[in-house]
Design a protein around this motif. Structure first.
Motif, PDB file in Angstrom:
ATOM      1  N   VAL A   1       0.858  -1.183   0.000  1.00 55.25           N
ATOM      2  CA  VAL A   1       0.000   0.000   0.000  1.00 55.25           C
ATOM      3  C   VAL A   1       0.893   1.231   0.000  1.00 55.25           C
ATOM      4  CG1 VAL A   1      -1.788   1.293   1.203  1.00 55.25           C
ATOM      5  CG2 VAL A   1      -1.834  -1.217   1.224  1.00 55.25           C
ATOM      6  N   HIS A   2       0.765   2.015  -1.041  1.00 54.38           N
ATOM      7  CA  HIS A   2       1.518   3.257  -1.151  1.00 54.38           C
ATOM      8  C   HIS A   2       0.611   4.437  -0.804  1.00 54.38           C
ATOM      9  CE1 HIS A   2       4.807   1.531  -4.062  1.00 54.38           C
ATOM     10  NE2 HIS A   2       4.801   0.965  -2.861  1.00 54.38           N
ATOM     11  N   LEU A   3       1.106   5.354  -0.001  1.00 50.58           N
ATOM     12  CA  LEU A   3       0.352   6.540   0.386  1.00 50.58           C
ATOM     13  C   LEU A   3       0.597   7.673  -0.609  1.00 50.58           C
ATOM     14  CD1 LEU A   3       0.909   6.559   4.249  1.00 50.58           C
ATOM     15  CD2 LEU A   3      -1.045   5.662   2.990  1.00 50.58           C
ATOM     16  N   GLN A   4      -0.481   8.310  -1.016  1.00 46.59           N
ATOM     17  CA  GLN A   4      -0.399   9.423  -1.963  1.00 46.59           C
ATOM     18  C   GLN A   4      -1.064  10.649  -1.343  1.00 46.59           C
ATOM     19  OE1 GLN A   4      -2.817   9.286  -5.598  1.00 46.59           O
ATOM     20  NE2 GLN A   4      -1.002   9.856  -6.753  1.00 46.59           N
ATOM     21  N   HIS A   5      -0.304  11.727  -1.217  1.00 46.53           N
ATOM     22  CA  HIS A   5      -0.798  12.938  -0.568  1.00 46.53           C
ATOM     23  C   HIS A   5      -1.488  13.832  -1.585  1.00 46.53           C
ATOM     24  CE1 HIS A   5       0.124  16.742   2.028  1.00 46.53           C
ATOM     25  NE2 HIS A   5      -1.138  16.375   2.086  1.00 46.53           N
ATOM     26  N   ARG A   6      -2.756  14.100  -1.351  1.00 48.18           N
ATOM     27  CA  ARG A   6      -3.503  15.028  -2.199  1.00 48.18           C
ATOM     28  C   ARG A   6      -3.412  16.417  -1.582  1.00 48.18           C
ATOM     29  NH1 ARG A   6      -9.214  11.917  -3.629  1.00 48.18           N
ATOM     30  NH2 ARG A   6      -8.311  10.178  -4.802  1.00 48.18           N
ATOM     31  N   GLN A   7      -2.907  17.348  -2.340  1.00 49.50           N
ATOM     32  CA  GLN A   7      -2.744  18.703  -1.837  1.00 49.50           C
ATOM     33  C   GLN A   7      -2.893  19.701  -2.978  1.00 49.50           C
ATOM     34  OE1 GLN A   7       1.235  19.078  -0.309  1.00 49.50           O
ATOM     35  NE2 GLN A   7       2.199  18.333  -2.173  1.00 49.50           N
ATOM     36  N   VAL A   8      -3.006  20.951  -2.603  1.00 44.48           N
ATOM     37  CA  VAL A   8      -3.139  22.016  -3.591  1.00 44.48           C
ATOM     38  C   VAL A   8      -1.774  22.281  -4.211  1.00 44.48           C
ATOM     39  CG1 VAL A   8      -3.808  24.411  -3.958  1.00 44.48           C
ATOM     40  CG2 VAL A   8      -5.036  23.026  -2.273  1.00 44.48           C
ATOM     41  N   SER A   9      -1.712  22.229  -5.524  1.00 42.07           N
ATOM     42  CA  SER A   9      -0.444  22.459  -6.205  1.00 42.07           C
ATOM     43  C   SER A   9       0.001  23.911  -6.058  1.00 42.07           C
ATOM     44  CB  SER A   9      -0.559  22.098  -7.688  1.00 42.07           C
ATOM     45  OG  SER A   9      -1.498  22.943  -8.337  1.00 42.07           O
ATOM     46  N   LEU A  10       1.302  24.101  -6.109  1.00 42.70           N
ATOM     47  CA  LEU A  10       1.856  25.444  -5.940  1.00 42.70           C
ATOM     48  C   LEU A  10       1.410  26.380  -7.060  1.00 42.70           C
ATOM     49  CD1 LEU A  10       3.716  27.347  -4.396  1.00 42.70           C
ATOM     50  CD2 LEU A  10       5.636  26.457  -5.744  1.00 42.70           C
ATOM     51  N   ILE A  11       1.330  25.861  -8.280  1.00 41.73           N
ATOM     52  CA  ILE A  11       0.918  26.696  -9.417  1.00 41.73           C
ATOM     53  C   ILE A  11      -0.525  27.166  -9.238  1.00 41.73           C
ATOM     54  CG2 ILE A  11       0.550  26.727 -11.905  1.00 41.73           C
ATOM     55  CD1 ILE A  11       2.815  24.738 -12.199  1.00 41.73           C
ATOM     56  N   LEU A  12      -1.400  26.232  -8.845  1.00 46.11           N
ATOM     57  CA  LEU A  12      -2.812  26.588  -8.655  1.00 46.11           C
ATOM     58  C   LEU A  12      -2.967  27.593  -7.517  1.00 46.11           C
ATOM     59  CD1 LEU A  12      -5.804  26.116  -9.323  1.00 46.11           C
ATOM     60  CD2 LEU A  12      -5.771  24.193  -7.716  1.00 46.11           C
ATOM     61  N   TYR A  13      -2.246  27.371  -6.421  1.00 47.02           N
ATOM     62  CA  TYR A  13      -2.341  28.294  -5.286  1.00 47.02           C
ATOM     63  C   TYR A  13      -1.825  29.684  -5.666  1.00 47.02           C
ATOM     64  CZ  TYR A  13      -1.453  30.436  -0.750  1.00 47.02           C
ATOM     65  OH  TYR A  13      -1.419  31.303   0.309  1.00 47.02           O
ATOM     66  N   THR A  14      -0.721  29.731  -6.417  1.00 38.76           N
ATOM     67  CA  THR A  14      -0.166  31.019  -6.826  1.00 38.76           C
ATOM     68  C   THR A  14      -1.122  31.763  -7.751  1.00 38.76           C
ATOM     69  OG1 THR A  14       2.073  30.097  -6.650  1.00 38.76           O
ATOM     70  CG2 THR A  14       1.813  32.136  -7.907  1.00 38.76           C
ATOM     71  N   LEU A  15      -1.743  31.043  -8.682  1.00 38.73           N
ATOM     72  CA  LEU A  15      -2.663  31.670  -9.632  1.00 38.73           C
ATOM     73  C   LEU A  15      -3.889  32.252  -8.935  1.00 38.73           C
ATOM     74  CD1 LEU A  15      -3.471  32.268 -12.560  1.00 38.73           C
ATOM     75  CD2 LEU A  15      -4.474  29.981 -12.678  1.00 38.73           C
ATOM     76  N   ILE A  16      -4.530  31.448  -8.101  1.00 39.69           N
ATOM     77  CA  ILE A  16      -5.737  31.922  -7.428  1.00 39.69           C
ATOM     78  C   ILE A  16      -5.408  32.986  -6.391  1.00 39.69           C
ATOM     79  CG2 ILE A  16      -7.636  31.208  -5.926  1.00 39.69           C
ATOM     80  CD1 ILE A  16      -7.767  28.618  -7.401  1.00 39.69           C
ATOM     81  N   SER A  17      -4.274  32.854  -5.715  1.00 45.85           N
ATOM     82  CA  SER A  17      -3.877  33.875  -4.741  1.00 45.85           C
ATOM     83  C   SER A  17      -3.620  35.209  -5.423  1.00 45.85           C
ATOM     84  CB  SER A  17      -2.638  33.418  -3.976  1.00 45.85           C
ATOM     85  OG  SER A  17      -2.910  32.257  -3.220  1.00 45.85           O
ATOM     86  N   SER A  18      -3.111  35.167  -6.650  1.00 46.53           N
ATOM     87  CA  SER A  18      -2.887  36.408  -7.391  1.00 46.53           C
ATOM     88  C   SER A  18      -4.212  37.098  -7.698  1.00 46.53           C
ATOM     89  CB  SER A  18      -2.133  36.111  -8.691  1.00 46.53           C
ATOM     90  OG  SER A  18      -0.875  35.508  -8.425  1.00 46.53           O
ATOM     91  N   VAL A  19      -5.214  36.310  -8.088  1.00 50.14           N
ATOM     92  CA  VAL A  19      -6.544  36.894  -8.342  1.00 50.14           C
ATOM     93  C   VAL A  19      -7.131  37.451  -7.049  1.00 50.14           C
ATOM     94  CG1 VAL A  19      -8.858  36.425  -9.202  1.00 50.14           C
ATOM     95  CG2 VAL A  19      -6.885  35.309 -10.267  1.00 50.14           C
ATOM     96  N   ALA A  20      -6.966  36.707  -5.949  1.00 52.39           N
ATOM     97  CA  ALA A  20      -7.476  37.189  -4.659  1.00 52.39           C
ATOM     98  C   ALA A  20      -6.774  38.472  -4.229  1.00 52.39           C
ATOM     99  CB  ALA A  20      -7.299  36.105  -3.594  1.00 52.39           C
ATOM    100  N   THR A  21      -5.458  38.544  -4.451  1.00 52.18           N
ATOM    101  CA  THR A  21      -4.712  39.758  -4.105  1.00 52.18           C
ATOM    102  C   THR A  21      -5.192  40.947  -4.937  1.00 52.18           C
ATOM    103  OG1 THR A  21      -2.786  38.405  -3.541  1.00 52.18           O
ATOM    104  CG2 THR A  21      -2.417  40.752  -3.919  1.00 52.18           C
TER     105      THR A  21
END
Length: 321
Positions: free
Chosen positions: A49-69
């Protein structure tokens, strides 16, 4: 007579014959020669059993954070204009305090997007637990402040269009409506924070079979802010916000065709703003529940809905008429 071969699988794609089973005499004949596996390693004794971490990608976070800013920057500019030169600014349906409260609510709710995409890979656990509370307060109080300002404006227009002239002194009482709505929100959030504070928890998701190797399963997991009685507190918050949103839509529907003259904001735009806040709020809650197993989709969907609602209100109520 039937013979069944006993095969031991190696770590590769091939197997090694270790014996035969005779169905007529119920006997097993094992191979006496030394077993040699052709694979790169010994045979597997269990499924990996391999564990896979689901998280917000850096590119997606940077893009949406730019719109929020950008949304925060635009809101701050309009807020400064309203505060500094409110006499020149067209206060189209109410006092400047309602404009300031509405802009403050939009500012807080847009700021909550900046805290939503962070996880353990970027910040320590202690800081994340603090950000859980910060995100909850900025989102909930910002939404309540913005709704309270819109609701007060809509209520005043509804009263001006519906009640008799001798009853219009009741409009003075509407100034207490945003205060009571904010106090109710702060009351629930304070008890939530004291009795059942938010913690950074790990959520295990269903197993997914790995296509290249049938003996390996992928177990995905994600991390999010939660508390012991999360459903109970969310029900309490939705329990008083949902009826208020419904009442706001009822008032907005009745004033959509009203005409208060050139100095006032268009009643159609005011009604559209109230409808937008209700629809986007309901869509955000539903989308957050349905996409809770995928942080990237959840963050993208909720942030886009929130920022779209704020920009639509800014354009409709504070944009050029």
């Amino acid at each position: 007579m039937q013979m069944f071969s006993l095969v031991c699988l190696s770590s590769g794609d091939s197997g090694v014959l270790v014996g035969e089973f005779n169905t007529s005499n119920q006997q097993v004949r094992l191979m006496t020669q030394l077993l040699k596996f052709k694979g790169p390693g010994p045979a597997k004794d269990k499924t990996l059993v391999h564990l896979q971490h689901r998280q917000v990608s850096l590119i997606l976070y940077t893009l949406i954070s730019s719109v929020a800013t950008g949304t925060i920057f635009i809101t701050l500019i309009i807020l400064c204009i309203v505060i500094i030169s409110h006499r020149r600014w067209p206060l189209r349906s109410g006092s400047s305090s309602q404009d300031e409260l509405l802009l403050l609510g939009l500012l807080l709710s847009s700021s909550s997007v900046l805290f939503s995409g962070l996880d353990r890979t970027s910040l320590p656990d202690r800081t994340l637990e603090v950000l859980c509370s910060v995100r909850l307060w900025t989102l909930s109080v910002g939404h309540t402040a913005g709704f309270a300002a819109l609701f007060t404006r809509t209520w005043r227009v509804y009263c001006l269009c519906s009640i008799k002239k001798k009853q219009r002194t009741r409009l003075q009482e509407t100034g207490c409506v945003p205060l009571w709505i904010l106090l109710l929100d702060v009351f629930v959030l304070t008890f939530w924070q004291i009795l059942d504070p938010l913690r950074w928890v790990v959520l295990q998701h269903s197993l997914e079979e790995y296509l290249d190797d049938q003996d390996i399963l992928i177990r995905s997991y994600s991390e999010q802010c939660s508390s012991t009685n999360m459903d109970l507190w969310l029900t309490a918050v939705y329990g008083y916000k949902a009826p208020l949103l419904g009442l706001g839509c009822f008032l907005a529907w009745n004033i959509r065709t009203a005409d208060l003259g050139p100095p006032a904001v268009s009643c159609a735009l005011l009604a559209l703003s109230m409808f937008s806040m209700t629809v986007f709020s309901m869509s955000g809650v539903s989308g957050s529940v349905l996409t809770s197993s995928d942080p990237s989709v959840q963050f993208c969907l909720c942030s886009v809905l929130l920022l779209s609602c704020n920009l639509l209100i800014l354009i409709g109520l504070f944009g050029p008429q």
